[in-house]
Design a protein around this motif. Structure first.
Motif, mmCIF file in Angstrom:
data_model
loop_
_atom_site.group_PDB
_atom_site.id
_atom_site.type_symbol
_atom_site.label_atom_id
_atom_site.label_comp_id
_atom_site.label_asym_id
_atom_site.label_seq_id
_atom_site.Cartn_x
_atom_site.Cartn_y
_atom_site.Cartn_z
ATOM 1 N N ARG A 262 -5.673 -3.608 -2.503
ATOM 2 C CA ARG A 262 -5.551 -2.950 -3.815
ATOM 3 C C ARG A 262 -6.492 -1.752 -3.911
ATOM 4 O O ARG A 262 -6.131 -0.710 -4.439
ATOM 5 N N TYR A 263 -7.690 -1.927 -3.398
ATOM 6 C CA TYR A 263 -8.668 -0.834 -3.425
ATOM 7 C C TYR A 263 -8.168 0.343 -2.592
ATOM 8 O O TYR A 263 -8.193 1.493 -3.036
ATOM 9 N N LEU A 264 -7.690 0.045 -1.380
ATOM 10 C CA LEU A 264 -7.155 1.087 -0.504
ATOM 11 C C LEU A 264 -5.953 1.765 -1.143
ATOM 12 O O LEU A 264 -5.848 2.999 -1.129
ATOM 13 N N ASP A 265 -5.063 0.990 -1.731
ATOM 14 C CA ASP A 265 -3.896 1.554 -2.396
ATOM 15 C C ASP A 265 -4.328 2.513 -3.503
ATOM 16 O O ASP A 265 -3.791 3.624 -3.617
ATOM 17 N N GLY A 266 -5.324 2.125 -4.271
ATOM 18 C CA GLY A 266 -5.823 2.996 -5.341
ATOM 19 C C GLY A 266 -6.391 4.298 -4.805
ATOM 20 O O GLY A 266 -6.111 5.382 -5.339
ATOM 21 N N LYS A 267 -7.178 4.208 -3.744
ATOM 22 C CA LYS A 267 -7.759 5.406 -3.139
ATOM 23 C C LYS A 267 -6.671 6.330 -2.592
ATOM 24 O O LYS A 267 -6.725 7.549 -2.767
ATOM 25 N N MET A 268 -5.687 5.742 -1.928
ATOM 26 C CA MET A 268 -4.619 6.551 -1.355
ATOM 27 C C MET A 268 -3.784 7.213 -2.442
ATOM 28 O O MET A 268 -3.379 8.361 -2.312
ATOM 29 N N ARG A 269 -3.566 6.512 -3.544
ATOM 30 C CA ARG A 269 -2.814 7.094 -4.658
ATOM 31 C C ARG A 269 -3.593 8.245 -5.309
ATOM 32 O O ARG A 269 -3.001 9.249 -5.702
ATOM 33 N N GLU A 270 -4.909 8.092 -5.402
ATOM 34 C CA GLU A 270 -5.742 9.185 -5.934
ATOM 35 C C GLU A 270 -5.588 10.435 -5.070
ATOM 36 O O GLU A 270 -5.418 11.544 -5.581
ATOM 37 N N ILE A 271 -5.660 10.244 -3.754
ATOM 38 C CA ILE A 271 -5.562 11.374 -2.826
ATOM 39 C C ILE A 271 -4.169 11.993 -2.903
ATOM 40 O O ILE A 271 -4.029 13.217 -2.966
ATOM 41 N N ARG A 272 -3.137 11.155 -2.927
ATOM 42 C CA ARG A 272 -1.771 11.673 -2.999
ATOM 43 C C ARG A 272 -1.543 12.443 -4.291
ATOM 44 O O ARG A 272 -0.936 13.514 -4.288
ATOM 45 N N ILE B 27 -0.786 15.957 2.242
ATOM 46 C CA ILE B 27 0.616 15.558 2.302
ATOM 47 C C ILE B 27 0.834 14.698 3.539
ATOM 48 O O ILE B 27 0.322 14.998 4.611
ATOM 49 N N GLY B 28 1.573 13.641 3.377
ATOM 50 C CA GLY B 28 1.899 12.748 4.487
ATOM 51 C C GLY B 28 1.066 11.485 4.428
ATOM 52 O O GLY B 28 -0.152 11.537 4.245
ATOM 53 N N ALA B 29 1.736 10.353 4.574
ATOM 54 C CA ALA B 29 1.053 9.061 4.470
ATOM 55 C C ALA B 29 -0.059 8.899 5.500
ATOM 56 O O ALA B 29 -1.124 8.345 5.186
ATOM 57 N N ALA C 66 -3.897 8.311 4.523
ATOM 58 C CA ALA C 66 -4.621 7.126 4.994
ATOM 59 C C ALA C 66 -5.932 7.514 5.670
ATOM 60 O O ALA C 66 -6.968 6.873 5.456
ATOM 61 N N VAL C 67 -5.895 8.568 6.480
ATOM 62 C CA VAL C 67 -7.115 9.016 7.163
ATOM 63 C C VAL C 67 -8.142 9.492 6.142
ATOM 64 O O VAL C 67 -9.329 9.144 6.225
ATOM 65 N N MET C 68 -7.715 10.272 5.169
ATOM 66 C CA MET C 68 -8.651 10.753 4.149
ATOM 67 C C MET C 68 -9.230 9.598 3.341
ATOM 68 O O MET C 68 -10.420 9.583 3.026
ATOM 69 N N ALA C 69 -8.402 8.617 3.009
ATOM 70 C CA ALA C 69 -8.891 7.442 2.281
ATOM 71 C C ALA C 69 -9.918 6.693 3.124
ATOM 72 O O ALA C 69 -10.971 6.289 2.620
ATOM 73 N N ALA C 70 -9.624 6.520 4.411
ATOM 74 C CA ALA C 70 -10.568 5.833 5.299
ATOM 75 C C ALA C 70 -11.883 6.584 5.383
ATOM 76 O O ALA C 70 -12.965 5.978 5.345
ATOM 77 N N ILE D 103 0.863 -1.178 0.000
ATOM 78 C CA ILE D 103 0.000 0.000 0.000
ATOM 79 C C ILE D 103 0.897 1.225 0.000
ATOM 80 O O ILE D 103 1.731 1.378 0.895
ATOM 81 N N LEU D 104 0.738 2.068 -0.984
ATOM 82 C CA LEU D 104 1.580 3.254 -1.164
ATOM 83 C C LEU D 104 3.067 2.902 -1.055
ATOM 84 O O LEU D 104 3.811 3.521 -0.309
ATOM 85 N N ASP D 105 3.468 1.895 -1.808
ATOM 86 C CA ASP D 105 4.868 1.478 -1.909
ATOM 87 C C ASP D 105 5.461 0.957 -0.605
ATOM 88 O O ASP D 105 6.668 0.878 -0.458
ATOM 89 N N LYS D 106 4.618 0.593 0.328
ATOM 90 C CA LYS D 106 5.086 0.043 1.596
ATOM 91 C C LYS D 106 4.453 -1.331 1.776
ATOM 92 O O LYS D 106 3.264 -1.512 1.513
ATOM 93 N N GLU D 107 5.248 -2.304 2.214
ATOM 94 C CA GLU D 107 4.740 -3.660 2.390
ATOM 95 C C GLU D 107 4.219 -3.874 3.803
ATOM 96 O O GLU D 107 4.807 -3.402 4.776
ATOM 97 N N TYR D 108 3.110 -4.606 3.877
ATOM 98 C CA TYR D 108 2.504 -4.972 5.148
ATOM 99 C C TYR D 108 2.247 -6.471 5.122
ATOM 100 O O TYR D 108 1.661 -6.992 4.180
ATOM 101 N N SER D 109 2.671 -7.147 6.166
ATOM 102 C CA SER D 109 2.433 -8.574 6.299
ATOM 103 C C SER D 109 1.290 -8.750 7.294
ATOM 104 O O SER D 109 1.376 -8.283 8.434
ATOM 105 N N ILE D 110 0.237 -9.420 6.845
ATOM 106 C CA ILE D 110 -0.984 -9.511 7.645
ATOM 107 C C ILE D 110 -1.390 -10.970 7.779
ATOM 108 O O ILE D 110 -1.433 -11.704 6.791
#
Length: 109
Positions: free
Chosen positions: A33-43, A49-51, A55-59, A11-18
């Motif tokens: 993937r959906y969250l990553d897309g939303k965050m990229r749109e906002i960015r 500015i700021g991850a 993330a908060v705006m995407a949520a 998500i936003l070029d950062k890996e998360y292991s879940i």
């Protein structure tokens, strides 16, 4: 993490292991993937500015879409769910308003 139930998403070029049940892997990957897309749109809009803020705006956007797409009268939607969303939105507002507030612990959740 080499757990057989672990899924790595990006998500936003950062890996998360879940850790995730095998039967939910596809849903988790789709959600990431959906969250990553939303965050990229906002960015890419350049307005946020700021991850953490992205993330908060995407949520907030995803929650807003979910609540409005349900198309159910207020009485049919669980009152406790609406109250929880309102409480979370208030906390987000307070967090965003506090310039010097400490960042939330991303490892919890």
């Amino acid at each position: 993490m080499s757990n057989g139930n672990s899924v790595t998403v990006q998500i936003l070029d950062k890996e998360y292991s879940i850790i995730c049940p095998q039967e939910e892997r596809t849903n988790l990957i789709s959600a990431a993937r959906y969250l990553d897309g939303k965050m990229r749109e906002i960015r890419s809009s350049g307005k946020v500015i700021g991850a953490d803020r992205i993330a908060v705006m995407a949520a907030l956007n995803i929650t807003h879409d979910l609540l409005h797409k349900q198309n159910l009268p207020d009485m049919q939607v669980g009152g406790s769910t609406r109250e929880q969303v309102r409480d979370l939105l208030e906390k987000v507002d307070l967090a965003l308003a506090g310039e010097g507030a400490p960042a939330p612990d991303a490892s919890r959740g």
